[in-house]
Design a protein around this motif. Structure first.
Motif, PDB file in Angstrom:
ATOM      1  N   ASN A   4      17.981  32.673 -41.196  1.00  0.00           N
ATOM      2  CA  ASN A   4      16.997  33.689 -41.524  1.00  0.00           C
ATOM      3  C   ASN A   4      16.860  34.629 -40.325  1.00  0.00           C
ATOM      4  O   ASN A   4      16.326  34.227 -39.289  1.00  0.00           O
ATOM      5  CB  ASN A   4      15.639  33.071 -41.859  1.00  0.00           C
ATOM      6  CG  ASN A   4      14.674  34.088 -42.442  1.00  0.00           C
ATOM      7  OD1 ASN A   4      14.504  35.172 -41.911  1.00  0.00           O
ATOM      8  ND2 ASN A   4      14.045  33.740 -43.557  1.00  0.00           N
ATOM      9  N   PRO A   5      17.341  35.858 -40.428  1.00  0.00           N
ATOM     10  CA  PRO A   5      17.358  36.748 -39.268  1.00  0.00           C
ATOM     11  C   PRO A   5      15.974  37.142 -38.766  1.00  0.00           C
ATOM     12  O   PRO A   5      15.855  37.735 -37.691  1.00  0.00           O
ATOM     13  CB  PRO A   5      18.131  37.972 -39.777  1.00  0.00           C
ATOM     14  CG  PRO A   5      18.004  37.914 -41.263  1.00  0.00           C
ATOM     15  CD  PRO A   5      17.953  36.473 -41.617  1.00  0.00           C
ATOM     16  N   MET A   6      14.908  36.808 -39.508  1.00  0.00           N
ATOM     17  CA  MET A   6      13.558  37.112 -39.039  1.00  0.00           C
ATOM     18  C   MET A   6      13.053  36.071 -38.044  1.00  0.00           C
ATOM     19  O   MET A   6      12.021  36.273 -37.401  1.00  0.00           O
ATOM     20  CB  MET A   6      12.588  37.192 -40.224  1.00  0.00           C
ATOM     21  CG  MET A   6      12.872  38.334 -41.174  1.00  0.00           C
ATOM     22  SD  MET A   6      12.860  39.968 -40.380  1.00  0.00           S
ATOM     23  CE  MET A   6      11.172  40.066 -39.819  1.00  0.00           C
ATOM     24  N   ILE A   7      13.761  34.963 -37.901  1.00  0.00           N
ATOM     25  CA  ILE A   7      13.383  33.931 -36.931  1.00  0.00           C
ATOM     26  C   ILE A   7      14.133  34.205 -35.636  1.00  0.00           C
ATOM     27  O   ILE A   7      15.351  34.326 -35.625  1.00  0.00           O
ATOM     28  CB  ILE A   7      13.696  32.524 -37.482  1.00  0.00           C
ATOM     29  CG1 ILE A   7      12.916  32.305 -38.786  1.00  0.00           C
ATOM     30  CG2 ILE A   7      13.325  31.446 -36.465  1.00  0.00           C
ATOM     31  CD1 ILE A   7      13.281  31.026 -39.522  1.00  0.00           C
ATOM     32  N   SER A   8      13.402  34.287 -34.536  1.00  0.00           N
ATOM     33  CA  SER A   8      13.944  34.867 -33.305  1.00  0.00           C
ATOM     34  C   SER A   8      14.802  33.934 -32.469  1.00  0.00           C
ATOM     35  O   SER A   8      15.704  34.387 -31.780  1.00  0.00           O
ATOM     36  CB  SER A   8      12.785  35.369 -32.422  1.00  0.00           C
ATOM     37  OG  SER A   8      12.080  36.400 -33.065  1.00  0.00           O
ATOM     38  N   PHE A   9      14.518  32.635 -32.454  1.00  0.00           N
ATOM     39  CA  PHE A   9      15.053  31.759 -31.416  1.00  0.00           C
ATOM     40  C   PHE A   9      16.566  31.848 -31.255  1.00  0.00           C
ATOM     41  O   PHE A   9      17.328  31.479 -32.147  1.00  0.00           O
ATOM     42  CB  PHE A   9      14.653  30.306 -31.668  1.00  0.00           C
ATOM     43  CG  PHE A   9      15.282  29.349 -30.691  1.00  0.00           C
ATOM     44  CD1 PHE A   9      15.009  29.446 -29.338  1.00  0.00           C
ATOM     45  CD2 PHE A   9      16.167  28.372 -31.111  1.00  0.00           C
ATOM     46  CE1 PHE A   9      15.604  28.592 -28.425  1.00  0.00           C
ATOM     47  CE2 PHE A   9      16.760  27.510 -30.208  1.00  0.00           C
ATOM     48  CZ  PHE A   9      16.480  27.619 -28.855  1.00  0.00           C
ATOM     49  N   ALA A  10      16.987  32.330 -30.099  1.00  0.00           N
ATOM     50  CA  ALA A  10      18.396  32.371 -29.685  1.00  0.00           C
ATOM     51  C   ALA A  10      19.302  32.948 -30.767  1.00  0.00           C
ATOM     52  O   ALA A  10      20.487  32.614 -30.830  1.00  0.00           O
ATOM     53  CB  ALA A  10      18.864  30.966 -29.316  1.00  0.00           C
ATOM     54  N   ALA A  11      18.739  33.810 -31.609  1.00  0.00           N
ATOM     55  CA  ALA A  11      19.481  34.451 -32.706  1.00  0.00           C
ATOM     56  C   ALA A  11      20.039  33.445 -33.697  1.00  0.00           C
ATOM     57  O   ALA A  11      20.955  33.751 -34.450  1.00  0.00           O
ATOM     58  CB  ALA A  11      20.603  35.337 -32.161  1.00  0.00           C
ATOM     59  N   THR A  12      19.469  32.225 -33.721  1.00  0.00           N
ATOM     60  CA  THR A  12      19.969  31.201 -34.636  1.00  0.00           C
ATOM     61  C   THR A  12      19.370  31.316 -36.022  1.00  0.00           C
ATOM     62  O   THR A  12      19.890  30.733 -36.975  1.00  0.00           O
ATOM     63  CB  THR A  12      19.645  29.786 -34.110  1.00  0.00           C
ATOM     64  OG1 THR A  12      18.218  29.636 -34.015  1.00  0.00           O
ATOM     65  CG2 THR A  12      20.282  29.546 -32.754  1.00  0.00           C
ATOM     66  N   GLY A  13      18.266  32.056 -36.161  1.00  0.00           N
ATOM     67  CA  GLY A  13      17.604  32.157 -37.449  1.00  0.00           C
ATOM     68  C   GLY A  13      16.989  30.854 -37.892  1.00  0.00           C
ATOM     69  O   GLY A  13      16.796  30.627 -39.098  1.00  0.00           O
ATOM     70  N   THR A  14      16.639  29.984 -36.937  1.00  0.00           N
ATOM     71  CA  THR A  14      16.181  28.630 -37.246  1.00  0.00           C
ATOM     72  C   THR A  14      15.056  28.222 -36.283  1.00  0.00           C
ATOM     73  O   THR A  14      15.102  28.554 -35.104  1.00  0.00           O
ATOM     74  CB  THR A  14      17.338  27.624 -37.107  1.00  0.00           C
ATOM     75  OG1 THR A  14      18.465  28.101 -37.860  1.00  0.00           O
ATOM     76  CG2 THR A  14      16.950  26.246 -37.617  1.00  0.00           C
TER      77      THR A  14
END
Length: 573
Positions: free
Chosen positions: A555-565
């Motif tokens: 999910n690209p709206m989740i920021s952590f390390a660009a993992t989307g997770t």
């Protein structure tokens, strides 16, 4: 004693690299974490921590950007013609401080965000929804405590109620933003933060919370709590009192490692599970295909990037003679739509995709990612066309531009190879059209560019926008409205587009909103206020024993390390 010894070992790990244990996730970042106060979280590095220590009322359902589900809320109802939102809140939830979560905490959080609101905090879009303006009380004297207090309140049943002055179809999406995470009100007041009272609210209007006491010692309801943070290291551990499913990974270590080579070496040794990479060209060469590495490609990109063509350049140093005499440009150089169209036809989009994005890029028709509603793939787009560029240049300024030529000075972000290459492509093509055309490009510190562009002092810049909330309004209004966030950098206005964008903001009818955004896209193609940059295709790489990061749940709206997770969704095998 075992617990104490384990923690001591982990703290040692944060100071000196060591192999990453199975119960520990190590992420090496290229940047620091500016804040851990949700009230001022407005960057991805901060968001990647805040979204895991704190929680919002609602969150995204898996990989969906359009479907939201309850988090600290359990359900909600919408009434009063779409202007009243009533949330039932989860019971049995505790903050890391041990305080019980209640409606009072949620009310305090949103009132605090409205009080301290500034353009740099990200709360401007919450204020637009709840107060009808993105300003704070210092900039808009009509904002009173009574208006703020009425906007969000708790009823006798312990439900949280939002009272909007007008319909906002993006309101729920805004509540999923990490910066709207719920704060521990009693704990915050005990630290010396705002006490939530009318008597003191004016003292906190527009206040910068970046280094607040709450940032230094956060207390959220998230699955992880902070253990310690210094200038180079953050350590968080699973919160034993978490209301939800207990996470598989016990400890999170985030290390700031500035040198890319050092991050790569640690990653390839297995000392780090995730790192900030160096861009596709570098990462594909240095990391992809190496032993112990998982590479996930062809992911959605939610960033929109463009060349800004400023129609009122407020910096004489960039204008040369200040005239259309072949020795400079007038401040209103880009006001002629034929100039903008000519520039748009002069950029080689495919060359940028091939040379800079290594073939992993695509042209968009609008400054709106295609995964959002409202994107219209049928809108026309510019291609590199020397004949059309020349034709529009000859029409510009009644033929005087082609006859006299121009000298344009454009700045690009220092250290950004993609921006430099894009400027070089445009420069080469423009100068090849007419020997009287000259483009001077130069690198500039990003912080200076941000300020100067906001003040209208850059002639042409390359800037992007990553969404604050998953709604097309966050892109379309930002880029195309004369009241949008980016307009001071552009100074462009189209009254018809303004009207369509306001109409899209005032209806919850998705079909109608999509129609209006399509109309904006078509008119924007005609007017060419921007040169649309090709969008890169996202990818992730990680150690192959890390589980939970995949294309299916990205999910690209989740920021952590660009993992989307989220951290709580990860485990190791």
């Amino acid at each position: 004693m075992k617990k104490v010894a384990a923690l001591a070992t982990l703290l040692a790990l944060t100071s000196a690299l060591a192999a990453s244990p199975k119960d520990t996730l190590v992420y090496q970042s290229s940047s620091d974490i500016p804040t851990m106060d949700p009230g001022v979280t407005y960057d991805t590095a901060s968001g990647g921590v805040v979204e895991n220590i704190y929680e919002t009322l609602v969150t995204y359902s898996g990989a969906s950007l359009s479907k939201l589900e309850p988090l600290l809320a359990t359900k909600w109802t919408i009434s009063n013609g779409g202007k009243t939102y009533t949330f039932d809140l989860r019971k049995g939830v505790k903050f890391h401080s041990g305080n019980a979560f209640s409606c009072a905490d949620a009310e305090y959080t949103f009132e605090r965000n409205l009080v301290t609101n500034s353009a740099e905090s990200g709360n401007w879009f919450l204020a637009e929804s709840l107060l009808g303006t993105g300003a704070n009380a210092a900039d808009d004297k009509t904002i009173t405590w009574a208006r703020i207090d009425k906007a969000v309140e708790c009823n006798n049943a312990g439900q949280l109620i939002f009272n909007l002055p007008a319909v906002d179809p993006a309101f729920l999406a805004k509540l999923a933003f990490a910066g709207q995470s719920v704060v521990d009100s009693k704990y915050a007041a005990g630290l010396g933060e705002w006490n939530g009272k009318e008597a003191t609210w004016k003292d906190w209007v527009g206040k910068d919370l970046t280094n607040s006491k709450l940032s230094q010692a956060p207390s959220g309801t998230g699955a992880y709590k902070l253990v310690r943070k210094d200038s180079n290291t953050l350590l968080a551990t699973a919160f034993d009192g978490y209301w939800g499913k207990k996470p598989a990974i016990k400890n999170i270590v985030i290390q700031k490692v500035s040198e890319l080579a050092a991050r790569q070496q640690a990653f390839l040794r297995g000392d780090a599970d995730l790192i900030d990479g160096g861009g596709r060209a570098v990462d594909e060469t240095q990391v992809k295909g190496k032993a112990g590495v998982t590479w996930v490609d062809n992911l959605d990109n939610t960033v929109a990037t463009a060349f800004f063509m400023n129609q009122n350049i407020k910096n004489p140093a960039l204008l040369g003679s200040g005239k259309l005499d072949g020795k400079g440009i007038p401040a209103t150089f880009f006001k002629d739509a034929n100039v903008r169209r000519a520039f748009s036809y002069a950029f080689d989009y495919q060359k940028y995709i091939t040379d800079v994005q290594k073939g992993k890029g695509k042209q968009r028709t609008m400054l709106l990612p295609e995964i959002f509603g409202g994107y219209d793939a049928k809108v026309s787009k510019y291609t590199y066309d020397k004949a059309k560029a020349e034709s529009f240049f000859k029409r510009a300024y009644g033929g005087q531009l082609w006859k006299n030529g121009f000298v344009l000075t454009a700045n690009y972000r220092q250290g950004s190879e993609p921006s430099q290459k894009a400027m070089e492509i445009l420069k080469a093509n423009l100068e090849a059209l007419n020997p009287k055309f000259r483009v001077n490009i130069q690198a500039k510190q990003w912080s200076e560019m941000l300020k100067d562009s906001k003040d209208g002092k850059e002639a042409m810049t390359i800037m992007g926008w990553a969404p604050d909330y998953a709604d097309p309004d966050n892109f379309m209004y930002t880029f195309y409205s004369s009241n949008g966030y980016y307009n001071p950098r552009l100074n462009w206005k189209d009254s018809q587009i303004d009207k369509w964008l306001e109409q899209a903001r005032s209806t919850v009818n998705t079909t109608e909103r999509n129609r209006l955004y399509s109309l904006v896209g078509k008119k924007a193609f005609e007017q060419a206020p921007y040169i649309l940059m090709p969008a890169g295709i996202n990818y992730i790489f990680m150690r192959d024993n890390l589980v939970g990061v995949s294309a299916s749940n990205y999910n690209p709206m989740i920021s952590f390390a660009a993992t989307g997770t989220f951290w709580k969704e990860l485990s190791k095998k």
